[in-house]
Design a protein around this motif. Sequence first.
Motif, short mmCIF file in Angstrom:
data_model
loop_
_atom_site.label_atom_id
_atom_site.label_comp_id
_atom_site.label_asym_id
_atom_site.label_seq_id
_atom_site.Cartn_x
_atom_site.Cartn_y
_atom_site.Cartn_z
N MET A 250 0.84 -1.20 0.00
CA MET A 250 0.00 0.00 0.00
C MET A 250 0.87 1.25 0.00
SD MET A 250 -3.11 -1.06 -0.13
CE MET A 250 -3.91 0.54 0.14
N TYR A 251 0.52 2.18 -0.88
CA TYR A 251 1.17 3.49 -0.97
C TYR A 251 0.10 4.53 -0.67
CZ TYR A 251 3.37 7.56 -3.29
OH TYR A 251 3.89 8.81 -3.57
N GLY A 252 0.02 4.96 0.57
CA GLY A 252 -1.11 5.79 0.98
C GLY A 252 -2.39 5.01 0.78
N ASP A 253 -3.32 5.56 -0.03
CA ASP A 253 -4.57 4.87 -0.32
C ASP A 253 -4.49 4.00 -1.56
OD1 ASP A 253 -5.83 6.05 1.87
OD2 ASP A 253 -6.38 7.83 0.71
N TYR A 254 -3.32 3.96 -2.20
CA TYR A 254 -3.18 3.21 -3.45
C TYR A 254 -2.65 1.81 -3.19
CZ TYR A 254 -3.49 7.81 -5.68
OH TYR A 254 -3.89 9.06 -6.10
N GLN A 255 -3.26 0.84 -3.85
CA GLN A 255 -2.76 -0.53 -3.79
C GLN A 255 -1.85 -0.75 -5.00
OE1 GLN A 255 -5.62 -3.68 -2.86
NE2 GLN A 255 -4.64 -5.00 -4.38
N LEU A 256 -0.55 -1.01 -4.72
CA LEU A 256 0.42 -1.12 -5.81
C LEU A 256 0.58 -2.52 -6.37
CD1 LEU A 256 3.34 1.25 -4.77
CD2 LEU A 256 1.26 1.74 -6.04
N GLY A 257 0.16 -3.53 -5.64
CA GLY A 257 0.30 -4.88 -6.14
C GLY A 257 0.52 -5.86 -5.01
N SER A 258 0.75 -7.10 -5.40
CA SER A 258 0.93 -8.15 -4.41
C SER A 258 2.37 -8.65 -4.40
CB SER A 258 -0.01 -9.32 -4.71
OG SER A 258 0.26 -9.86 -5.98
N VAL A 259 2.77 -9.17 -3.26
CA VAL A 259 4.10 -9.74 -3.10
C VAL A 259 3.96 -11.07 -2.38
CG1 VAL A 259 5.37 -7.57 -3.09
CG2 VAL A 259 4.43 -8.45 -0.96
N SER A 260 5.07 -11.77 -2.28
CA SER A 260 5.06 -13.05 -1.60
C SER A 260 4.67 -12.87 -0.13
CB SER A 260 6.44 -13.70 -1.69
OG SER A 260 6.52 -14.81 -0.84
N ARG A 261 3.86 -13.77 0.36
CA ARG A 261 3.50 -13.74 1.78
C ARG A 261 4.71 -14.04 2.67
NH1 ARG A 261 -1.89 -13.59 2.97
NH2 ARG A 261 -3.32 -13.82 1.21
N ASP A 262 5.74 -14.63 2.08
CA ASP A 262 6.95 -14.94 2.85
C ASP A 262 7.73 -13.69 3.22
OD1 ASP A 262 6.38 -17.64 2.67
OD2 ASP A 262 7.61 -17.92 0.87
N LEU A 263 7.48 -12.60 2.49
CA LEU A 263 8.16 -11.35 2.79
C LEU A 263 7.56 -10.76 4.07
CD1 LEU A 263 10.36 -9.60 1.34
CD2 LEU A 263 8.47 -8.22 0.46
N PRO A 264 8.38 -10.42 5.06
CA PRO A 264 7.83 -9.93 6.34
C PRO A 264 6.95 -8.69 6.16
CG PRO A 264 10.17 -10.43 6.54
CD PRO A 264 9.85 -10.50 5.08
N ASN A 265 5.92 -8.58 6.94
CA ASN A 265 5.11 -7.36 6.97
C ASN A 265 5.97 -6.24 7.55
OD1 ASN A 265 2.88 -8.68 5.97
ND2 ASN A 265 1.98 -9.05 7.99
N ASP A 266 6.16 -5.19 6.77
CA ASP A 266 7.07 -4.13 7.21
C ASP A 266 6.90 -2.93 6.27
OD1 ASP A 266 9.03 -2.77 8.56
OD2 ASP A 266 10.60 -4.27 8.26
N THR A 267 7.73 -1.93 6.48
CA THR A 267 7.78 -0.77 5.60
C THR A 267 8.91 -0.97 4.59
OG1 THR A 267 6.93 0.72 7.30
CG2 THR A 267 8.12 1.73 5.48
N TYR A 268 8.65 -0.70 3.32
CA TYR A 268 9.62 -0.87 2.25
C TYR A 268 9.67 0.38 1.39
CZ TYR A 268 9.41 -5.83 3.49
OH TYR A 268 9.46 -7.02 4.18
#
Length: 359
Positions: A250-268
């Motif tokens: 998520m970029y503000g209110d925008y959904q940019l796409g999906s990533v692997s669930r294996d990637l930790p939930n965090d800020t990137y």
Amino acid sequence: MLELSGINKQVGADLHINNVSLSMERGSLNILLGPTLSGKTSLMRILAGLDRPTSGDMKLDGKSVVGVPVRRRNVAMVYQQFINYPGLTVYENIASPLRLAGMDKQAIDKKVREAADLLKLTNYLERTPLNLSGGQQQRTAIARALVKDAELVLLDEPLANLDYKLREELRVELPRIFSQSGAILVYATTEPYEALMLGGQTATLCEGRVTQFGATIDVYKQPNDITTAQIFSDPPLNTATVTKTDAILMYGDYQLGSVSRDLPNDTYTVAVRPHHVSLSPSERYSVKLNAVVSTSEISGSETFIHVTTEQNRWVLLTHGVNRVNTGDTIDLYLDPSRFYLFNSAGALVRSPAINSEAA
């Protein structure tokens, strides 16, 4: 082979070169890419023997050359600001290293005229540097380095003062010519596009530190970290802070796409090159953002549009003339397969695609 191991250069309290280790093969083209004050010239001076490193070692074919004076090294160096002997003709300037080496007159004449022909100096051989243009003086300095048949050739932004057509020609010719001699060619530039045109290997520099070294196209396509990606992007890399929750970015209110669930939930940090932003939607360019135009620059064949989106300043590069006005609200379209994703430490975690289907 030229090997640098843990080279440091301390000047007062400042560390100009920070733990640089590189290996360069004979006949190879090696590019030092970085902005002004990144350490390119400082490293060049150490390579040439003009400056001695504070610590570390430098070996040529297995023998340390640290402390070996310049006059005992077979090195040629060309600076951005040309250096010629003002009292000598162009012919004598080019011939000077050959005369010092004791080469016979006929061989000198042949090499001088070959270099002059390549660098389009034949009609100026009897002139002195003060009667030449800046570009002609720089070509004279390059020709002098060319005829020397040095083991190590150092070119510090050598084409910056030349006209466009000649720069394009020499970018093709110089690496080929020097590689045929078996010389190690080191070429410093601030321009990412120049590094890509030259090819070879590229070391990206930031604050005296090499951030990555490898085949030029590999460093461009697969930067290890965001610093390297930024060094290798002109116009500047577009970046945005995003949050991953479950498999969604998520970029503000925008959904940019999906990533692997294996990637930790965090800020990137998502990074997008300017030519991978579109003004038109398509099957690939499916992520839509709103932006406000700050300014635009039309070069003729391209238009640079500077915008603000979600408080970030971005730039997009479009083909042809695209007329937009300052203050206009426009839609931007992104291709998720073109995204780079970096973690909070700046390390690359996904490239070039965010989702596996696009990769």
